[in-house]
Design a protein around this motif. Structure first.
Motif, PDB file in Angstrom:
ATOM      1  N   GLU A  51       8.580 -15.769 -14.045  1.00  0.00           N
ATOM      2  CA  GLU A  51       9.740 -16.065 -13.202  1.00  0.00           C
ATOM      3  C   GLU A  51      10.920 -15.172 -13.550  1.00  0.00           C
ATOM      4  O   GLU A  51      11.738 -14.838 -12.692  1.00  0.00           O
TER       5      GLU A  51
ATOM      6  N   TYR B  29      -5.384 -17.029 -14.156  1.00  0.00           N
ATOM      7  CA  TYR B  29      -4.651 -15.764 -14.002  1.00  0.00           C
ATOM      8  C   TYR B  29      -5.564 -14.604 -14.375  1.00  0.00           C
ATOM      9  O   TYR B  29      -5.683 -13.621 -13.626  1.00  0.00           O
TER      10      TYR B  29
ATOM     11  N   ASP C 106      -3.136 -18.118  -2.690  1.00  0.00           N
ATOM     12  CA  ASP C 106      -2.103 -18.961  -3.287  1.00  0.00           C
ATOM     13  C   ASP C 106      -1.957 -18.688  -4.781  1.00  0.00           C
ATOM     14  O   ASP C 106      -0.846 -18.654  -5.307  1.00  0.00           O
TER      15      ASP C 106
ATOM     16  N   LYS D 142       1.395 -17.387  -6.474  1.00  0.00           N
ATOM     17  CA  LYS D 142       1.973 -18.261  -7.503  1.00  0.00           C
ATOM     18  C   LYS D 142       2.267 -17.477  -8.775  1.00  0.00           C
ATOM     19  O   LYS D 142       3.331 -17.631  -9.393  1.00  0.00           O
ATOM     20  N   TYR D 143       1.337 -16.616  -9.174  1.00  0.00           N
ATOM     21  CA  TYR D 143       1.490 -15.857 -10.408  1.00  0.00           C
ATOM     22  C   TYR D 143       2.176 -14.505 -10.206  1.00  0.00           C
ATOM     23  O   TYR D 143       2.188 -13.673 -11.104  1.00  0.00           O
ATOM     24  N   LYS D 144       2.726 -14.302  -9.011  1.00  0.00           N
ATOM     25  CA  LYS D 144       3.497 -13.090  -8.703  1.00  0.00           C
ATOM     26  C   LYS D 144       2.684 -11.810  -8.914  1.00  0.00           C
ATOM     27  O   LYS D 144       3.202 -10.780  -9.374  1.00  0.00           O
TER      28      LYS D 144
END
Length: 329
Positions: free
Chosen positions: A31, A46, A232, A236-238
């Motif tokens: 983030e 991931y 997704d 979510k994990y960019k």
């Protein structure tokens, strides 16, 4: 680490208490825009998402060189021959670079690059749908460079700020070179578009054949269609920013005006830009056919895989020589 817990058709992630803090710290880094490196702690989903993405990308670069390789001896001029040879060389280099990135991720799982090649040849590792297709005319060589590589640029630039550092850095170089590849293809397309009646006819025929594959390039729009939440997870994990349909819309917005400006048409009487909804309306390709293609049931799947297998077998001595420890006297 943690395990997947099956709950009907969906998958939820259950963490052992000892890894909860690691996961929270991991998400905080993402983030904050930090890059995750190969030796850092990462969640299993991931790691697995990255392995699938990067290995498919790397193998697709290698398999993607094969359709254009067929046109190296048949290119119409020496200049065109040199151009397509350089492009093939670049694509193979991209593949090698990406497989090294994937290999680092696979080491904790006890797998290596040789595992990837075996997975490809036994059908467990897929390569991109467009590279299962034939290149019948010189116009196809231009179409691959102009629109297929154009689609690849849209997809790859969407991940230029990917959270996984090694992949993000590899993409910086790859995207720069792909721009030249797209220009190479556009040069062929422009020459044909400005040529005689036969040249324009093979250009239009090529676009007609490639159109469904180009729409399929980004994959189905929704998890309902694919039966997977892979999009997704990566958002979510960019790892990526946009979903499949957003990428397809970006491709249509960039290239449809150019296609029409050349006096070409696409085999879809419904295609139009809806000003109110601010998106392109188009006829969906056959997604069942897409599934068959990526299962190695496309028009050139067997031939391309066999060519890769022969190269792998014939060059086994190189791998053996590199793996041999030096003998000290």
């Amino acid at each position: 680490m943690y395990n997947y817990v099956e709950d009907g058709d969906s998958k939820t992630t259950a963490y052992v208490e000892s890894d909860k803090e690691k996961y929270e710290a991991f998400m905080a880094r993402i983030e904050a825009g930090e890059k995750i490196e190969a030796d850092d702690w990462m969640p299993d989903d991931y790691r697995i998402a990255l392995i699938k993405l990067i290995s498919m990308h790397g193998i697709s670069e290698i398999m993607g060189a094969l359709p254009e390789k067929e046109w190296v001896p048949k290119a119409p001029t020496l200049r065109r021959k040199l151009g397509i040879m350089a492009k093939v060389q670049d694509e193979m280099g991209h593949g090698q670079l990406l497989l090294r990135v994937a290999e680092d991720l696979m080491k904790p799982l006890g797998k290596n690059r040789e595992s990837l090649m075996k997975d490809l040849l036994n059908g467990d590792l897929k390569f991109h749908n467009v590279f299962h297709m034939p290149t019948k005319t010189w116009a196809d060589a231009g179409m691959v460079g102009w629109l297929v590589d154009g689609a690849a640029i849209i997809s790859q630039t969407n991940m230029l700020d990917a959270s996984y550092g090694p992949y993000q850095r590899a993409l910086q170089r790859i995207c720069q070179e792909e721009v030249f590849h797209a220009q190479h293809g556009e040069s062929i397309i422009m020459a044909l578009a400005e040529g005689n009646e036969y040249q324009r006819s093979i250009l239009q025929e090529s676009l007609n054949r490639w159109w469904p594959s180009l729409l399929m390039f980004f994959g189905p729009a929704s998890a309902e269609t694919t039966g997977s939440s892979k999009q997704d997870i990566m958002i979510k994990y960019k790892i990526r920013k946009s979903n499949n349909e957003e990428l397809r819309q970006a491709f249509l917005s960039k290239y449809m005006p150019r296609v029409f400006a050349l006096g070409l048409t696409v085999p879809d009487e419904t295609i139009r830009y809806d000003e109110k909804e601010e998106k392109w309306i188009y006829k969906q390709p056959d997604w069942e056919e897409f599934k068959q293609i990526i299962r190695n049931k496309g028009p050139r799947s067997k031939e391309r895989l066999r060519l890769r297998e022969i190269a792998y077998e014939n060059n086994s001595w190189v791998r053996e020589a590199l793996a041999t420890k030096a003998v000290t006297v």
